[in-house]
Design a protein around this motif. Structure first.
Motif, mmCIF file in Angstrom:
data_model
loop_
_atom_site.group_PDB
_atom_site.id
_atom_site.type_symbol
_atom_site.label_atom_id
_atom_site.label_comp_id
_atom_site.label_asym_id
_atom_site.label_seq_id
_atom_site.Cartn_x
_atom_site.Cartn_y
_atom_site.Cartn_z
ATOM 1 N N GLY A 29 8.506 -30.883 8.251
ATOM 2 C CA GLY A 29 7.646 -31.712 7.407
ATOM 3 C C GLY A 29 8.263 -33.066 7.111
ATOM 4 N N CYS A 30 9.555 -33.082 6.828
ATOM 5 C CA CYS A 30 10.253 -34.345 6.556
ATOM 6 C C CYS A 30 10.300 -35.226 7.797
ATOM 7 C CB CYS A 30 11.662 -34.076 6.046
ATOM 8 S SG CYS A 30 11.722 -33.384 4.393
ATOM 9 N N ALA A 33 6.900 -36.703 8.190
ATOM 10 C CA ALA A 33 6.597 -37.692 7.153
ATOM 11 C C ALA A 33 7.371 -38.990 7.342
ATOM 12 C CB ALA A 33 6.896 -37.098 5.770
ATOM 13 N N ALA A 161 4.545 -28.866 0.632
ATOM 14 C CA ALA A 161 4.124 -30.270 0.566
ATOM 15 C C ALA A 161 4.881 -31.026 -0.518
ATOM 16 C CB ALA A 161 2.623 -30.360 0.333
ATOM 17 N N ASP A 162 5.149 -30.377 -1.646
ATOM 18 C CA ASP A 162 5.890 -31.025 -2.736
ATOM 19 C C ASP A 162 7.343 -31.286 -2.334
ATOM 20 O OD1 ASP A 162 3.542 -30.776 -4.169
ATOM 21 O OD2 ASP A 162 4.324 -29.236 -5.542
ATOM 22 N N VAL A 164 8.561 -31.636 0.735
ATOM 23 C CA VAL A 164 8.566 -32.686 1.759
ATOM 24 C C VAL A 164 8.345 -34.050 1.113
ATOM 25 C CG1 VAL A 164 7.287 -33.602 3.745
ATOM 26 C CG2 VAL A 164 7.907 -31.169 3.655
ATOM 27 N N ALA A 165 7.392 -34.144 0.210
ATOM 28 C CA ALA A 165 7.093 -35.430 -0.432
ATOM 29 C C ALA A 165 8.303 -35.951 -1.207
ATOM 30 C CB ALA A 165 5.885 -35.291 -1.349
#
Length: 187
Positions: A29-30, A33, A161-162, A164-165
């Motif tokens: 995910g990172c 992103a 998602a949190d 990764v964000a």
């Protein structure tokens, strides 16, 4: 995020923690992103090390030495031009220091969770070489990086998602403020 963490901008990130913490999912995910390549640390283990782990035999420092050297080579500023995300347990301080020696702007995203959560996650992974019998050894080996410079500690049970964000926001260079972008236009 505290001010010491928010002022540090890593040029490469190691997503770290015990087996089952979510390194691969969060790392992917990172990488997506940030637009950085992902290097799965498990892919760099020696065949003998994978065989040991799959039969429930823990690795020792000698087993990890060559692996850490291979991972460090991926993190040098020359190799990590433009950024890189690496997944690696990095359980001991000396392992993290070996990786930091390759890149002083290396950041660690520590995915923290408890033994029961890790064991349940490892048991639920079909076809992975890591034996659930080794989870206890991972916790016995873990030297928490919380408090070390360049480490962002996160609760691994938070939504993907949190996680990764938050990691991506930490690694992404801060956008210039509108006033700063136009300051040169005034002169």
């Amino acid at each position: 995020m505290d001010s010491a963490i928010s002022s540090f901008r890593p040029s490469a990130i190691v997503v770290m923690g015990v087996s089952g913490c979510g390194k691969s999912s969060v790392g992917q995910g990172c990488a997506d992103a940030l637009g950085w390549p992902l290097c799965e640390g498990d892919a760099y283990h020696a065949t003998e090390s994978i065989a040991k782990m799959s039969t429930g035999i823990p690795l020792d420092d000698a087993d990890r030495a060559g692996w850490l050297d291979r991972l460090a080579a991926l993190l040098t500023p020359e190799a990590a031009t433009g950024g890189v995300v690496l997944t690696c347990s990095a359980l001991r301080r000396k392992y993290r220091d070996r990786l930091r020696a390759a890149n002083p702007r290396l950041g660690f995203a520590f995915l923290s969770l408890d033994f029961d959560q890790a064991l349940e996650r490892v048991k639920s992974r079909p076809g992975h070489f890591f034996s659930p019998a080794l989870v206890a050894n991972q916790f016995a080996t873990l030297e928490s990086p919380t408090g070390e410079a360049g480490v962002l500690t996160l609760d691994a049970t938070r939504p993907l998602a949190d996680l990764v964000a938050e990691i991506a926001a930490w690694a992404r260079p801060a956008a210039p403020r509108a006033a700063d972008r136009h300051a040169g236009d005034i002169a």
